[in-house]
Write a protein that holds these residues in place. Structure first.
Motif, short mmCIF file in Angstrom:
data_model
loop_
_atom_site.label_atom_id
_atom_site.label_comp_id
_atom_site.label_asym_id
_atom_site.label_seq_id
_atom_site.Cartn_x
_atom_site.Cartn_y
_atom_site.Cartn_z
N HIS A 163 0.71 -1.22 -0.14
CA HIS A 163 0.05 0.11 0.12
C HIS A 163 0.91 1.37 -0.03
O HIS A 163 0.28 2.32 -0.12
CB HIS A 163 -0.87 -0.21 1.20
CG HIS A 163 -2.15 0.88 1.08
ND1 HIS A 163 -2.07 2.16 0.60
CD2 HIS A 163 -3.51 0.74 1.49
CE1 HIS A 163 -3.47 2.65 0.52
NE2 HIS A 163 -4.24 1.85 1.21
N SER A 164 2.20 1.21 0.04
CA SER A 164 2.99 2.32 0.20
C SER A 164 3.06 3.31 -0.92
O SER A 164 3.52 4.41 -0.61
CB SER A 164 4.31 1.71 0.55
OG SER A 164 4.87 1.04 -0.48
N THR A 165 2.72 2.68 -2.05
CA THR A 165 2.87 3.68 -3.33
C THR A 165 1.60 4.52 -3.45
O THR A 165 1.66 5.34 -4.43
CB THR A 165 3.02 2.93 -4.43
OG1 THR A 165 2.08 1.83 -4.87
CG2 THR A 165 4.57 2.22 -4.49
N SER A 166 0.58 4.13 -2.74
CA SER A 166 -0.66 4.98 -2.93
C SER A 166 -1.29 5.38 -1.52
O SER A 166 -1.13 4.70 -0.50
CB SER A 166 -1.74 4.07 -3.70
OG SER A 166 -3.02 4.70 -3.48
N THR A 167 -1.75 6.85 -1.44
CA THR A 167 -2.14 7.28 -0.28
C THR A 167 -3.77 7.49 -0.21
O THR A 167 -4.31 7.56 0.68
CB THR A 167 -1.88 8.79 0.15
OG1 THR A 167 -1.80 9.66 -1.16
CG2 THR A 167 -0.14 8.85 0.26
N ASP A 168 -4.39 6.96 -1.55
CA ASP A 168 -5.73 7.03 -1.82
C ASP A 168 -6.27 5.56 -1.87
O ASP A 168 -6.02 4.80 -2.72
CB ASP A 168 -5.70 7.68 -3.38
CG ASP A 168 -7.29 7.77 -3.55
OD1 ASP A 168 -8.07 7.02 -3.21
OD2 ASP A 168 -7.64 8.58 -4.16
N SER A 169 -6.94 5.32 -0.75
CA SER A 169 -7.40 3.92 -0.57
C SER A 169 -8.46 3.56 -1.58
O SER A 169 -8.35 2.27 -1.87
CB SER A 169 -8.13 3.88 0.79
OG SER A 169 -9.16 4.76 1.02
N PHE B 265 -6.10 2.69 -4.28
CA PHE B 265 -5.34 1.27 -4.09
C PHE B 265 -6.23 0.08 -4.30
O PHE B 265 -6.16 -0.93 -4.81
CB PHE B 265 -4.79 1.41 -2.80
CG PHE B 265 -4.23 0.09 -2.21
CD1 PHE B 265 -3.03 -0.40 -2.73
CD2 PHE B 265 -4.84 -0.73 -1.60
CE1 PHE B 265 -2.44 -1.62 -2.56
CE2 PHE B 265 -4.52 -2.10 -1.08
CZ PHE B 265 -3.12 -2.40 -1.46
#
Length: 276
Positions: free
Chosen positions: A81-87, A90
């Motif tokens: 999940h580290s490459t995206s802050t948008d759940s 993701f």
């Protein structure tokens, strides 16, 4: 057939045989499924499907085990999940990744040629996903199985929960999937997961070869048709299935294979069918 793969290998064992062996080929990792596998495996199956010199595919693993499941590095790469802050984004990507992995297993059913699973040693997690998609399953007595995903806090998502109930029954599938327990070859036979259990790896290899060669000598139109109709019939009522096979045979039955089967039977000789 000449293409080189990292996670699998393809071999022909007998000259002029129409049986080809497809191996999961990471023996040092007990044939755990790498990211490359999910790209290479469907590509190899498609190639064998289109090869007129191939009538039957035997799927096995190199070394002492069939498959120990999905490689944890592959699993980590999918769930990272580290490459995206948008759940939301993701989750959408994660769903596509799961569908990509599922598609590699479903490629077994898309392949027109029958795929026979030859299972020794471990068949765990993703290994069960794979064998439940195969058309025939044989194992050695020391083979062991586990629908292991529940112990990794995962809902099995590559096909076991969809295919296993039709093979072993709903209640048995539920128990195996919820407990994740290990069960061995003889119980797999009792449950109906495998058709036959052989006493040793050598006996397994010989038994699978005889069955595969026997199927390979039959009409390829009849064999591919039988697989296609059985798979389609899972989704149909009896009446719909009868209509489907009637439509299938109206297009395929009146072939040179039928003439050859009839004439060879009259002449008491072995039939020889054209390549598909």
């Amino acid at each position: 057939m000449e293409e080189s793969y990292k996670s699998i290998k393809i071999e022909g064992k007998t000259p002029n045989s129409r049986v080809i062996y497809l191996y999961l080929n990471r023996p040092s990792q007990r044939n755990a499924l790498s990211r490359e596998f999910f790209t290479e495996f469907p590509k190899a199956l498609s190639s064998l499907d289109q090869n007129p010199n191939v009538n039957v595919i035997v799927l096995s693993g190199t070394g002492d085990h069939f498959c120990s499941g999905i490689d944890l590095k592959t699993l980590s790469s999918v769930t990272d999940h580290s490459t995206s802050t948008d759940s939301g984004r993701f989750s959408e990507k994660f769903r596509r990744d799961i569908r990509f992995l599922q598609d590699a297993v479903t490629a077994i059913e898309r392949c027109r040629k029958p795929v026979i699973a030859s299972i020794r040693g471990a068949c765990i997690g993703g290994g069960v996903d794979i064998v439940t998609a195969c058309d025939i399953r044989f194992c050695s007595k020391d083979a062991f199985f586990s629908v292991k995903e529940v112990d990794l806090a995962i809902t099995a998502d590559l096909g076991t929960l969809q295919r296993l109930p039709a093979i072993v029954g709903y209640g048995n599938a539920m128990e195996l999937a919820l407990t994740g327990r290990r069960f061995w070859g003889l119980e797999a036979k009792e449950l109906g997961l495998v058709s036959r259990v052989f006493g040793s790896s050598y006996e397994l290899d010989q038994g699978v070869r005889l069955v595969a060669e026997g199927i390979a000598e039959k009409s390829p139109l009849a064999v591919t048709g039988t697989k296609a109709v059985l798979l389609r019939s899972r989704e149909l009522t009896v009446e719909q299935g009868l209509d489907y096979v009637a439509t299938w045979n109206s297009g395929m039955l009146l072939s040179d294979d039928l003439k050859e089967a009839m004439s060879s039977n009259i002449q008491k000789r072995k039939p020889v069918f054209a390549k598909l």
